[in-house]
Design a protein around this motif. Sequence first.
Motif, short mmCIF file in Angstrom:
data_model
loop_
_atom_site.label_atom_id
_atom_site.label_comp_id
_atom_site.label_asym_id
_atom_site.label_seq_id
_atom_site.Cartn_x
_atom_site.Cartn_y
_atom_site.Cartn_z
N LYS A 146 0.82 -1.22 0.00
CA LYS A 146 0.00 0.00 0.00
C LYS A 146 0.85 1.27 0.00
O LYS A 146 0.37 2.34 -0.41
CB LYS A 146 -0.96 -0.01 1.19
N ILE A 162 1.77 6.89 -7.83
CA ILE A 162 0.76 6.12 -7.08
C ILE A 162 1.51 5.09 -6.24
O ILE A 162 2.74 5.10 -6.19
CB ILE A 162 -0.23 5.42 -8.03
N THR A 163 0.77 4.20 -5.62
CA THR A 163 1.42 3.04 -4.97
C THR A 163 0.95 1.78 -5.67
O THR A 163 -0.16 1.74 -6.23
CB THR A 163 1.11 2.96 -3.47
N TYR A 166 -2.28 0.52 -4.32
CA TYR A 166 -3.45 1.20 -4.87
C TYR A 166 -3.87 0.57 -6.19
O TYR A 166 -5.06 0.33 -6.42
CB TYR A 166 -3.11 2.69 -5.05
N CYS A 436 -3.83 7.22 -1.88
CA CYS A 436 -3.55 5.82 -2.26
C CYS A 436 -3.74 4.87 -1.08
O CYS A 436 -4.43 3.86 -1.20
CB CYS A 436 -2.11 5.71 -2.80
#
Length: 452
Positions: A146, A162-163, A166, A436
């Motif tokens: 995450k 982003i991750t 996500y 995220c």
Amino acid sequence: MPSNPIDSHLLKDQFGTEAMRAIFSDEKLLQNWLDAEVALARAEANLKLIPQEAADEISQKAVVANMDFETIRKGIKETSHPLITVIRELEKVCEGDAGGYVHWGATTQDIIDTGLALQVKEAHQLLLDQANALLNVCLKLSEEHKSTMMPGRTHGQHALPITFGYKVSIWADEIGRHIERMEQAGERYLVGQFGGAAGTLASLGDKGLDVQKEYNRLLGLKQPTVTWHAARDHYAEFSMIVAMLSATTAKIANEIINLQRTEIGELEEGFEMGKVGSSTMPHKRNPMICEYIVSLSHVVRRKASLGLDCMIQEHERDMAFWQTEWSYLPEVCILTSGGLEQLQGVLENLIVHKSRMEKNVYITKGLIVSENVMLGLGKYVGRQKAHDIIYEASMRAYEEDRPLEAILLENEELLAYMDEKTIQTYTNPATYLGLCETFVERVLQKWRTVSC
């Protein structure tokens, strides 16, 4: 001799699963027809329409082991009828006059449709089990990563950071919705068929609905509101949901293929010595399992569309499209089951190159967070003017292959509102991951109980 990849001794493990093939085997199909005949006899005996002794004898003898497969095969060919030889074989093995009560008041499509409904019921449950297992591995992967930063991409280009968790949470949420669809739609398509010659149950008089209700109860199927000989939306809906599930497996597999590209190198199918990528290039580590999954889904989606064609029926019954279901439904279920099993293995053994993900975030030298800088500046000069200023700076950074931060520090107009430390903060991707982690937690909270 098998002539289709789903049954091929060489290829079947790439095209399906043993569990799903067993559901659609000849033995299972024939036993389901026999089970439908047994349920009919028992229901009619319970309602005093036929002797209990006849129903007991039919129940005892209606097993695959008592049937002559070769006789049935030849009979289907010679009579051009899918069930009459089965009825005759069952009547033959029953003692006394019990055989005379086989198929009492039914029509062939009642038994064939119900046999298929029993297969779909098992296939439905197997696909649900596989989807839940896939959801569970996605949730674990999402939680584990995450906070693992990577580039977000739109139109094939870097967008915002982003991750990875996500990204996977979006996969998980989609799979969860398919599970919901199957559970809800099962109430509509797990329905038995018993209507008699034209669907009116005229052969059983005022006992028709009672027999139909008991028949379906014994088989563990829903009782229809009205006979559905000529209404095939049940299986059209089932096939569309299965195709959607298959499409999701292909979407995930295709994403892994793209992220395993040599130039990206963020993900990789599990590897161990002995897995070969190419017969001529020894260095290749190809995402071949993911390619299998995408290929299977191509076939599933094309085959599933036949469910819509089958909805076009004539009058009260029509075999021209009806028998298409005997072919396409087993195929879409077997291929989708195979894709789910393959993807489960890919995700359980997925290699996540966290360092490469982070490295890739920085290859555009701060451009990935140009929006952050623009919005920061927009507080002082308005969004549109800020967009123009950061656009010009970004294009310079592209053309000169320099960090965005360095270009911004040369912009006097910008420096009137931001100092060096502020610019460094705005151009740090780690500060611009949005929600995220929050989205990951929301998905975990929603679906964790479903997948357990």
